[in-house]
Scaffold this motif. Structure first.
Motif, PDB file in Angstrom:
ATOM      1  N   GLU A 164       0.833  -1.202   0.000  1.00 42.92           N
ATOM      2  CA  GLU A 164       0.000   0.000   0.000  1.00 42.92           C
ATOM      3  C   GLU A 164       0.872   1.258   0.000  1.00 42.92           C
ATOM      4  O   GLU A 164       0.548   2.242  -0.669  1.00 42.92           O
ATOM      5  N   ARG A 191      -2.593   4.824   4.186  1.00 41.75           N
ATOM      6  CA  ARG A 191      -1.855   4.324   3.022  1.00 41.75           C
ATOM      7  C   ARG A 191      -2.741   4.242   1.779  1.00 41.75           C
ATOM      8  O   ARG A 191      -2.852   3.200   1.139  1.00 41.75           O
ATOM      9  N   SER A 192      -3.351   5.370   1.439  1.00 40.69           N
ATOM     10  CA  SER A 192      -4.267   5.378   0.299  1.00 40.69           C
ATOM     11  C   SER A 192      -4.102   6.655  -0.518  1.00 40.69           C
ATOM     12  O   SER A 192      -3.457   7.601  -0.082  1.00 40.69           O
TER      13      SER A 192
END
Length: 173
Positions: A33, A165-166
């Motif tokens: 990610e 984590r995007s």
């Protein structure tokens, strides 16, 4: 590169014998990610991105002699497949939106773990929103309405909350 995104980052040099301590492929999602967020930045800024072979699947490796592993062509983990799919999607988005590769970047919002910027080429403006942190993060000053090209959903600004984590690439409505 995947070894640098692991928890904790792989440090073969502290092992005393870097020739015999190769980092393994992580078996959890977070490192993949983190790389997906980094690739989102790379693929949504001006210029030509460089993706070294194996990085699209999180191929593990370290310093010499482990920096040039053979490319595996099958047997990928679910995390590797998801990372590769993310990069493929980024390539298609970049191809379809010239502002991402020829536009000017303007910072919209920044914090310790989040960064939002607008890419504009005079014809189109897209908003790129990144959260590198391990906690949810908020960004301000986003469009009132838009569509996330990465996740496929609609957004409602001016404040967005991103999962850990995007990333998002937002086209304003």
């Amino acid at each position: 590169m995947i070894h640098v995104a692991a928890d904790p980052p792989w440090d073969q040099w502290s092992k005393g014998d870097p020739w015999n301590y190769a980092p393994p492929l992580p078996d959890y999602a977070a490192p993949f990610e983190r790389l997906a967020v980094a690739f989102t930045f790379l693929m949504t800024t001006k210029g030509i991105p460089l993706i070294y072979y194996g990085d699209e699947i999180g191929l593990p490796g370290a310093g010499d002699p482990d920096n040039r592993r053979f490319m595996p062509w099958e047997g990928y983990s679910q995390h590797q497949l998801k990372l590769r799919g993310h990069i493929e999607k980024l390539g298609a988005i970049r191809r379809g939106h010239a502002a991402l590769w020829r536009g000017s970047r303007t910072t919209v919002s920044v914090s310790g773990d989040t960064y939002a910027y607008a890419m504009s080429d005079g014809e189109e403006t897209l908003y790129v929103v990144l959260n590198r942190g391990d906690q949810a993060g908020a960004v301000d000053h986003m469009p009132a309405k838009g569509h996330d090209l990465l996740g496929g959903g609609n957004i409602a600004g001016p404040k967005l909350n991103l999962p850990p984590r995007s990333a998002m690439i937002v086209v304003p409505d």
